[in-house]
Structure formats: structure tokens, C-alpha cells
Design a protein around this motif. Sequence first.
Motif, PDB file in Angstrom:
ATOM      1  N   PRO A 205      35.490  -5.933   0.842  1.00  0.00           N
ATOM      2  CA  PRO A 205      34.392  -5.050   1.235  1.00  0.00           C
ATOM      3  C   PRO A 205      34.824  -3.859   2.089  1.00  0.00           C
ATOM      4  N   GLU A 206      36.022  -3.902   2.652  1.00  0.00           N
ATOM      5  CA  GLU A 206      36.461  -2.805   3.504  1.00  0.00           C
ATOM      6  C   GLU A 206      36.688  -1.514   2.717  1.00  0.00           C
ATOM      7  N   ALA A 207      36.840  -1.625   1.399  1.00  0.00           N
ATOM      8  CA  ALA A 207      37.105  -0.432   0.588  1.00  0.00           C
ATOM      9  C   ALA A 207      35.944   0.563   0.659  1.00  0.00           C
ATOM     10  N   ASP A 208      34.707   0.055   0.578  1.00  0.00           N
ATOM     11  CA  ASP A 208      33.568   0.976   0.622  1.00  0.00           C
ATOM     12  C   ASP A 208      32.248   0.317   1.017  1.00  0.00           C
ATOM     13  N   VAL A 209      32.083  -0.978   0.709  1.00  0.00           N
ATOM     14  CA  VAL A 209      30.781  -1.617   0.890  1.00  0.00           C
ATOM     15  C   VAL A 209      30.400  -1.761   2.359  1.00  0.00           C
ATOM     16  N   LEU A 210      31.367  -2.135   3.212  1.00  0.00           N
ATOM     17  CA  LEU A 210      31.050  -2.312   4.633  1.00  0.00           C
ATOM     18  C   LEU A 210      30.492  -1.037   5.242  1.00  0.00           C
ATOM     19  N   ASN A 211      31.153   0.076   4.998  1.00  0.00           N
ATOM     20  CA  ASN A 211      30.705   1.346   5.576  1.00  0.00           C
ATOM     21  C   ASN A 211      29.402   1.816   4.948  1.00  0.00           C
ATOM     22  N   LEU A 212      29.219   1.555   3.654  1.00  0.00           N
ATOM     23  CA  LEU A 212      27.967   1.943   3.007  1.00  0.00           C
ATOM     24  C   LEU A 212      26.792   1.187   3.618  1.00  0.00           C
ATOM     25  N   CYS A 213      26.977  -0.106   3.861  1.00  0.00           N
ATOM     26  CA  CYS A 213      25.902  -0.884   4.485  1.00  0.00           C
ATOM     27  C   CYS A 213      25.570  -0.333   5.877  1.00  0.00           C
ATOM     28  N   ARG A 214      26.588   0.021   6.617  1.00  0.00           N
ATOM     29  CA  ARG A 214      26.352   0.621   7.944  1.00  0.00           C
ATOM     30  C   ARG A 214      25.574   1.923   7.807  1.00  0.00           C
ATOM     31  N   GLU A 215      25.954   2.735   6.842  1.00  0.00           N
ATOM     32  CA  GLU A 215      25.306   4.036   6.620  1.00  0.00           C
ATOM     33  C   GLU A 215      23.833   3.884   6.248  1.00  0.00           C
ATOM     34  N   LEU A 216      23.527   2.903   5.394  1.00  0.00           N
ATOM     35  CA  LEU A 216      22.164   2.746   4.890  1.00  0.00           C
ATOM     36  C   LEU A 216      21.305   1.822   5.742  1.00  0.00           C
ATOM     37  N   GLY A 217      21.891   1.227   6.775  1.00  0.00           N
ATOM     38  CA  GLY A 217      21.125   0.326   7.620  1.00  0.00           C
ATOM     39  C   GLY A 217      20.889  -1.025   6.979  1.00  0.00           C
ATOM     40  N   ILE A 218      21.868  -1.480   6.205  1.00  0.00           N
ATOM     41  CA  ILE A 218      21.782  -2.770   5.519  1.00  0.00           C
ATOM     42  C   ILE A 218      22.684  -3.768   6.248  1.00  0.00           C
ATOM     43  N   ALA A 219      22.168  -4.940   6.559  1.00  0.00           N
ATOM     44  CA  ALA A 219      23.001  -5.970   7.175  1.00  0.00           C
ATOM     45  C   ALA A 219      24.033  -6.453   6.164  1.00  0.00           C
ATOM     46  N   PHE A 220      25.248  -6.707   6.642  1.00  0.00           N
ATOM     47  CA  PHE A 220      26.285  -7.293   5.792  1.00  0.00           C
ATOM     48  C   PHE A 220      26.421  -8.757   6.194  1.00  0.00           C
ATOM     49  N   VAL A 221      26.011  -9.650   5.300  1.00  0.00           N
ATOM     50  CA  VAL A 221      26.073 -11.092   5.563  1.00  0.00           C
ATOM     51  C   VAL A 221      27.357 -11.631   4.939  1.00  0.00           C
ATOM     52  N   ALA A 222      28.274 -12.066   5.793  1.00  0.00           N
ATOM     53  CA  ALA A 222      29.609 -12.480   5.356  1.00  0.00           C
ATOM     54  C   ALA A 222      29.636 -13.964   5.056  1.00  0.00           C
ATOM     55  N   TYR A 223      29.765 -14.316   3.758  1.00  0.00           N
ATOM     56  CA  TYR A 223      29.896 -15.736   3.436  1.00  0.00           C
ATOM     57  C   TYR A 223      31.374 -16.110   3.358  1.00  0.00           C
ATOM     58  N   SER A 224      31.647 -17.384   3.494  1.00  0.00           N
ATOM     59  CA  SER A 224      33.025 -17.913   3.552  1.00  0.00           C
ATOM     60  C   SER A 224      33.879 -17.155   4.564  1.00  0.00           C
ATOM     61  N   PRO A 225      33.380 -16.927   5.786  1.00  0.00           N
ATOM     62  CA  PRO A 225      34.176 -16.201   6.784  1.00  0.00           C
ATOM     63  C   PRO A 225      35.383 -16.991   7.279  1.00  0.00           C
ATOM     64  N   LEU A 226      35.443 -18.279   6.914  1.00  0.00           N
ATOM     65  CA  LEU A 226      36.609 -19.106   7.253  1.00  0.00           C
ATOM     66  C   LEU A 226      37.442 -19.420   6.013  1.00  0.00           C
ATOM     67  N   GLY A 227      37.321 -18.576   4.985  1.00  0.00           N
ATOM     68  CA  GLY A 227      38.151 -18.762   3.806  1.00  0.00           C
ATOM     69  C   GLY A 227      37.976 -20.117   3.163  1.00  0.00           C
ATOM     70  N   ARG A 228      36.700 -20.556   3.024  1.00  0.00           N
ATOM     71  CA  ARG A 228      36.378 -21.867   2.443  1.00  0.00           C
ATOM     72  C   ARG A 228      37.088 -22.994   3.185  1.00  0.00           C
ATOM     73  N   GLY A 229      37.148 -22.820   4.505  1.00  0.00           N
ATOM     74  CA  GLY A 229      37.726 -23.848   5.365  1.00  0.00           C
ATOM     75  C   GLY A 229      39.204 -23.694   5.618  1.00  0.00           C
ATOM     76  N   PHE A 230      39.885 -22.868   4.837  1.00  0.00           N
ATOM     77  CA  PHE A 230      41.339 -22.767   4.953  1.00  0.00           C
ATOM     78  C   PHE A 230      41.765 -22.171   6.291  1.00  0.00           C
ATOM     79  N   LEU A 231      40.996 -21.197   6.790  1.00  0.00           N
ATOM     80  CA  LEU A 231      41.373 -20.524   8.039  1.00  0.00           C
ATOM     81  C   LEU A 231      41.181 -21.413   9.261  1.00  0.00           C
ATOM     82  N   SER A 232      40.573 -22.574   9.089  1.00  0.00           N
ATOM     83  CA  SER A 232      40.437 -23.508  10.215  1.00  0.00           C
ATOM     84  C   SER A 232      41.762 -24.171  10.549  1.00  0.00           C
ATOM     85  N   GLY A 233      42.691 -24.190   9.587  1.00  0.00           N
ATOM     86  CA  GLY A 233      43.961 -24.879   9.788  1.00  0.00           C
ATOM     87  C   GLY A 233      43.901 -26.363   9.491  1.00  0.00           C
ATOM     88  N   ALA A 234      42.710 -26.859   9.135  1.00  0.00           N
ATOM     89  CA  ALA A 234      42.563 -28.301   8.891  1.00  0.00           C
ATOM     90  C   ALA A 234      43.082 -28.716   7.520  1.00  0.00           C
TER      91      ALA A 234
END
Length: 349
Positions: A205-234
Motif C-alpha cells: 500500500p505504500e506505493a500509492d494507496v496509503l497516501n490516497l486514503c490520507r488525501e481523501l479522508g479515508i481510514a486505512f484498516v490494516a489487516y494481518s498487521p502481524l504477518g498472519r502471526g509470523f511477526l510475533s516470533g512464535a
Amino acid sequence: MQTSHLTHTDLVSPFSFPRPLPQRQLGRNGPVIAALGLGCMGMSEFYGSSDEAASLATLQAALDAGVSMLDTADMYGPYTNEELIGRAIRRQRDRVLIATKFGIVRDPAQPQLRGVNASPAYLRSSVEGSLRRLGTDVIDLYYLHRMDPNIPIEDTVGAMADLVAAGKIRYIGLSEASAETIRRAHAVHPLTALQSEYSLWTRDPEADVLNLCRELGIAFVAYSPLGRGFLSGAIRSPEQFDADDYRRHSPRFQGENFTINLQLVTQVEQLAEQYGCTASQLALAWVLAQGEHIIPIPGTRRIANLHSNLGALRLSLSQQDLQRLNAVFPPDAVAGARYPAQVMAMVNR
């Protein structure tokens, strides 16, 4: 060891979290809600065996902690996840913002096969089914789950706008839409939220969608922010997954890709240890630091993980902290696509 510039407030244990929870606005015209929501998909499917009693207890713990948004979809289960949420919010509907989705169609004989139907007729039947399963007369945030290449987005969003006028839904969202589609949809009816995968290991989303949402006043809801559990290290081996865990078939969790990605996560763990927090908390704090319009929705079936994730809201990352994270986990370092090819074809449309 480098000096940490990360700050926190009384992070005395991984399970401590601020009360009340910090808040963020859901889009330009939406409600103010807790800065972290709860993704509920894994309570019913995709990540191995489910435990309804444990899931209901976790849902109650989330509401009691001040979590506002519960995220589900009709295709989770399918259908059973919405029913679970309906049972959880019975007699306490006013405490929760319900977000659900329509559009992905699964073959009853082969549930792993999926298509997309965003026709106005299918939308109307879908919303009635979701309302019934959730036990409510209005859905707070209703997403088109994936874009339908056969139906103009203007037709679908126009029909969703009719549902707003009819009082069936309050706010409109899209999931995994391209920047061009977001602009076209927003011109028909203001979008409140755009949901897409976003984390240290999914930076698309960093390519264009994140900034577009900021520009248009749209919330960006981030799913799998832990990489489907992988980023937990477990997760240390693919053998930890149940036989029916979808991650067994995900490119990032297979073979050499798994080994490369585990090395990246290990570096995040080492950095988190220096900061006195968990890898999950550091990864969530990183997502939160990318913009005030971002609301992550980490999923879990366990109360302990829920409370630990909420502990990320105590962390404040400086620019130096963010640079250190980007150094150990560069945007293009992850190995493997985030979905198999058939599913990847359905995103960023």
C-alpha cells in the motif's frame, strides 16, 4: 547496543495496556474508535482448529478492554464467523462497531475455490443474510471484499449507497482495491474505509494507496498487521501448523522462503528485546506510526494475545526507531508472494 529512543508508559508486562485505549477517527466523517480493532476471521477458519468458548471469551475481553471495531465477513466459515459475532454482541450491540464484507463467493463442494460477485442483486441478498446472522438491523461498516472485474465499481458502490439511504448500512468500504478504483468509488459515494494487508512484511500500500486514503479522508484498516502471526516470533517451523491451516499453502511459509523470512523476524525480536517489548508490539507500533488514519486489526483467539497486542498502544516510535526497523526489515526483503497466484489475481484491482 544502540540507545533506544522508543518511549512507553508503564509497560511493566507484555499484557499491560492503556486505559482508556487511544482513539482514532474512522475516516473523515466516521466515528472515533479505539486505535486497534480485532480481526475475527481466525476464530472460525483458516488458522487451524477453532474453539468457540475461547473465542467468545476473547471477544468479550476485547469489548471490556475498550476495543470498538470487530471485523468479520460472510465468507469466513463461511457464514459461521458472523454468527459467532452475533452471539458475542447480543445484548451489548451499542458497545461495538461491526465491520463485515460481501463479494467473495465460495464453492460449497470445494470451499478453497473462490470467485467474486459484486452485482447489485447479490449485494442486496448478501446484506440481508449478514444482518440476520449478526442479529442486528444495521451494519456499521460494509465492505466490498474484492473487486469484481465484470461489474463497474460505480454500479456496486451506487447500490451500497442505496443501502445507506435505506438504513441498512452506515458506512461504505472497499478491501484490496487499487488507487484508481478507490477514486472512482469515492466519486460515487464517500468511502469511509479501505482495508488491505499491511505490515512490516507487506508494504504494497505504500506505493500509492496509503497516501490516497490520507488525501481523501479515508481510514486505512490494516489487516494481518502481524504477518498472519509470523511477526510475533512464535512460529519457528511450518510443522507447527495444523493440517487444515491455510498457511501451509502460503508461499511465504514454504521452503526457503520460510527460512529467509524467519531470519528477518529474528532481527525484529532482537530489536524488541532491546526496547523491552515483544516483537508483536513492535510490529504493531510500526504500523500505527505510519499515519493517524491507519487502524490495524490484529486477529487472535486468545485473551493473552489480545492484551499483549493492545500493549502496543503504549509505544511511541521515533524516526530513529523507524529507521532501525526499516534497516533490519527492508520493504523488499520478504521472500514469497503473500497469496497463491489465484488469490493474488484478486487483489489491487
